[in-house]
Design a protein around this motif. Structure first.
Motif, PDB file in Angstrom:
ATOM      1  N   LYS A  93       5.975  35.576 -42.362  1.00 38.62           N
ATOM      2  CA  LYS A  93       6.522  35.061 -43.609  1.00 38.62           C
ATOM      3  C   LYS A  93       5.855  33.723 -43.918  1.00 38.62           C
ATOM      4  N   HIS A  94       5.484  33.557 -45.167  1.00 35.01           N
ATOM      5  CA  HIS A  94       4.873  32.317 -45.634  1.00 35.01           C
ATOM      6  C   HIS A  94       5.784  31.759 -46.733  1.00 35.01           C
ATOM      7  N   ILE A  95       6.374  30.615 -46.458  1.00 38.96           N
ATOM      8  CA  ILE A  95       7.253  29.961 -47.420  1.00 38.96           C
ATOM      9  C   ILE A  95       6.481  28.797 -48.038  1.00 38.96           C
ATOM     10  N   ILE A  96       6.453  28.748 -49.345  1.00 40.83           N
ATOM     11  CA  ILE A  96       5.798  27.667 -50.079  1.00 40.83           C
ATOM     12  C   ILE A  96       6.880  26.943 -50.868  1.00 40.83           C
ATOM     13  N   ILE A  97       6.926  25.620 -50.709  1.00 37.71           N
ATOM     14  CA  ILE A  97       7.967  24.820 -51.362  1.00 37.71           C
ATOM     15  C   ILE A  97       7.314  23.771 -52.242  1.00 37.71           C
ATOM     16  N   ASP A  98       7.705  23.730 -53.498  1.00 37.38           N
ATOM     17  CA  ASP A  98       7.367  22.639 -54.416  1.00 37.38           C
ATOM     18  C   ASP A  98       8.666  21.878 -54.644  1.00 37.38           C
ATOM     19  N   ALA A  99       8.748  20.665 -54.104  1.00 35.87           N
ATOM     20  CA  ALA A  99       9.971  19.857 -54.209  1.00 35.87           C
ATOM     21  C   ALA A  99       9.745  18.713 -55.190  1.00 35.87           C
ATOM     22  N   PHE A 100      10.590  18.634 -56.199  1.00 39.94           N
ATOM     23  CA  PHE A 100      10.463  17.651 -57.272  1.00 39.94           C
ATOM     24  C   PHE A 100      11.607  16.640 -57.205  1.00 39.94           C
ATOM     25  N   GLU A 101      11.396  15.486 -57.854  1.00 40.67           N
ATOM     26  CA  GLU A 101      12.416  14.445 -57.964  1.00 40.67           C
ATOM     27  C   GLU A 101      12.962  14.052 -56.590  1.00 40.67           C
ATOM     28  N   CYS A 102      12.042  13.839 -55.653  1.00 47.18           N
ATOM     29  CA  CYS A 102      12.399  13.445 -54.289  1.00 47.18           C
ATOM     30  C   CYS A 102      12.533  11.928 -54.185  1.00 47.18           C
ATOM     31  N   ASP A 103      13.107  11.467 -53.094  1.00 43.68           N
ATOM     32  CA  ASP A 103      13.215  10.044 -52.793  1.00 43.68           C
ATOM     33  C   ASP A 103      11.821   9.529 -52.434  1.00 43.68           C
ATOM     34  N   SER A 104      11.226   8.736 -53.293  1.00 45.00           N
ATOM     35  CA  SER A 104       9.835   8.306 -53.101  1.00 45.00           C
ATOM     36  C   SER A 104       9.643   7.443 -51.860  1.00 45.00           C
ATOM     37  N   GLY A 132       6.086  37.010 -37.208  1.00 42.43           N
ATOM     38  CA  GLY A 132       7.334  37.588 -36.720  1.00 42.43           C
ATOM     39  C   GLY A 132       8.375  37.697 -37.816  1.00 42.43           C
ATOM     40  N   THR A 133       9.607  37.880 -37.396  1.00 43.09           N
ATOM     41  CA  THR A 133      10.695  38.167 -38.338  1.00 43.09           C
ATOM     42  C   THR A 133      11.680  37.010 -38.472  1.00 43.09           C
ATOM     43  N   LEU A 134      11.298  35.840 -38.015  1.00 44.09           N
ATOM     44  CA  LEU A 134      12.199  34.689 -38.047  1.00 44.09           C
ATOM     45  C   LEU A 134      12.622  34.365 -39.480  1.00 44.09           C
ATOM     46  N   GLU A 135      13.910  34.166 -39.682  1.00 44.32           N
ATOM     47  CA  GLU A 135      14.451  33.763 -40.983  1.00 44.32           C
ATOM     48  C   GLU A 135      14.376  32.244 -41.088  1.00 44.32           C
ATOM     49  N   LEU A 136      13.795  31.721 -42.161  1.00 45.00           N
ATOM     50  CA  LEU A 136      13.557  30.287 -42.313  1.00 45.00           C
ATOM     51  C   LEU A 136      14.467  29.615 -43.333  1.00 45.00           C
ATOM     52  N   THR A 137      15.501  30.290 -43.795  1.00 46.91           N
ATOM     53  CA  THR A 137      16.374  29.736 -44.836  1.00 46.91           C
ATOM     54  C   THR A 137      16.966  28.388 -44.430  1.00 46.91           C
ATOM     55  N   VAL A 185      10.967  27.592 -54.401  1.00 44.30           N
ATOM     56  CA  VAL A 185      10.665  28.133 -53.077  1.00 44.30           C
ATOM     57  C   VAL A 185      10.117  29.546 -53.265  1.00 44.30           C
ATOM     58  N   TYR A 186       8.924  29.775 -52.729  1.00 52.63           N
ATOM     59  CA  TYR A 186       8.259  31.072 -52.811  1.00 52.63           C
ATOM     60  C   TYR A 186       8.196  31.680 -51.417  1.00 52.63           C
ATOM     61  N   SER A 187       8.459  32.966 -51.313  1.00 50.43           N
ATOM     62  CA  SER A 187       8.406  33.667 -50.043  1.00 50.43           C
ATOM     63  C   SER A 187       7.401  34.811 -50.162  1.00 50.43           C
ATOM     64  N   ILE A 188       6.424  34.804 -49.261  1.00 48.77           N
ATOM     65  CA  ILE A 188       5.372  35.808 -49.277  1.00 48.77           C
ATOM     66  C   ILE A 188       5.318  36.468 -47.905  1.00 48.77           C
ATOM     67  N   SER A 189       5.318  37.789 -47.877  1.00 55.77           N
ATOM     68  CA  SER A 189       5.116  38.503 -46.618  1.00 55.77           C
ATOM     69  C   SER A 189       3.631  38.485 -46.298  1.00 55.77           C
ATOM     70  N   ARG A 190       3.292  38.215 -45.037  1.00 56.69           N
ATOM     71  CA  ARG A 190       1.899  38.171 -44.614  1.00 56.69           C
ATOM     72  C   ARG A 190       1.633  39.294 -43.623  1.00 56.69           C
ATOM     73  N   GLY A 191       0.395  39.732 -43.561  1.00 54.11           N
ATOM     74  CA  GLY A 191      -0.006  40.753 -42.602  1.00 54.11           C
ATOM     75  C   GLY A 191       0.402  42.153 -42.982  1.00 54.11           C
ATOM     76  N   VAL A 192       0.858  42.343 -44.223  1.00 51.06           N
ATOM     77  CA  VAL A 192       1.243  43.676 -44.685  1.00 51.06           C
ATOM     78  C   VAL A 192       0.101  44.255 -45.504  1.00 51.06           C
ATOM     79  N   SER A 193      -0.009  45.574 -45.509  1.00 49.01           N
ATOM     80  CA  SER A 193      -1.142  46.211 -46.184  1.00 49.01           C
ATOM     81  C   SER A 193      -0.724  46.951 -47.449  1.00 49.01           C
ATOM     82  N   TYR A 194       0.317  46.442 -48.098  1.00 53.10           N
ATOM     83  CA  TYR A 194       0.791  47.050 -49.333  1.00 53.10           C
ATOM     84  C   TYR A 194       1.028  45.947 -50.368  1.00 53.10           C
TER      85      TYR A 194
END
Length: 126
Positions: free
Chosen positions: A6-17, A84-89, A106-115
């Protein structure tokens, strides 16, 4: 170990600078997220830019966690990739909370799959 992951991509806005320019805070935050998921940290490298900004990567036995900050924009980008199958929530919610992000995509992409797949996304905060 399986090639699927699993590949999680996070774009976090309006954070504590102030957090976004604190290299020690960011490294410890990222390490805690990985360790709380029982991941093995192989290597950690973080770099402070002048006048501001931090980039860092934690190499994990199951892949990596990277972070790039723009304090002047109150923006952070994170990549959290694991095999692996680890849940990252819980780790995603922890990172967003620690950054004091008011809005995150937050974007979640499955990796290593052939479909073809639909990339799942959700907005957190408000």
């Amino acid at each position: 170990m399986t090639k699927e992951g699993k590949h999680i991509i996070i774009d976090a806005f309006e954070c504590d600078s102030t957090h976004l320019n604190d290299i020690k805070f960011l490294e410890e935050m990222c390490k805690k997220a990985a360790l709380d998921a029982d991941m093995e940290i192989l290597y950690s490298y973080f770099h402070q830019f002048e006048p501001h900004g931090v980039t860092g990567v934690i190499v994990l036995s199951t892949s990596h966690l990277s972070i790039h900050t723009w304090p002047e924009e109150k923006y952070v980008s994170l990549d959290f990739y694991t095999c692996g199958t680890l849940e990252l929530t819980a780790q995603v919610e922890y990172l967003i909370k620690e950054l004091s992000s008011k809005r995150a995509l937050v974007y979640s992409i499955s990796r290593g799959v052939s479909y073809p797949q639909l990339i799942q996304s959700e907005e957190l905060g408000g």
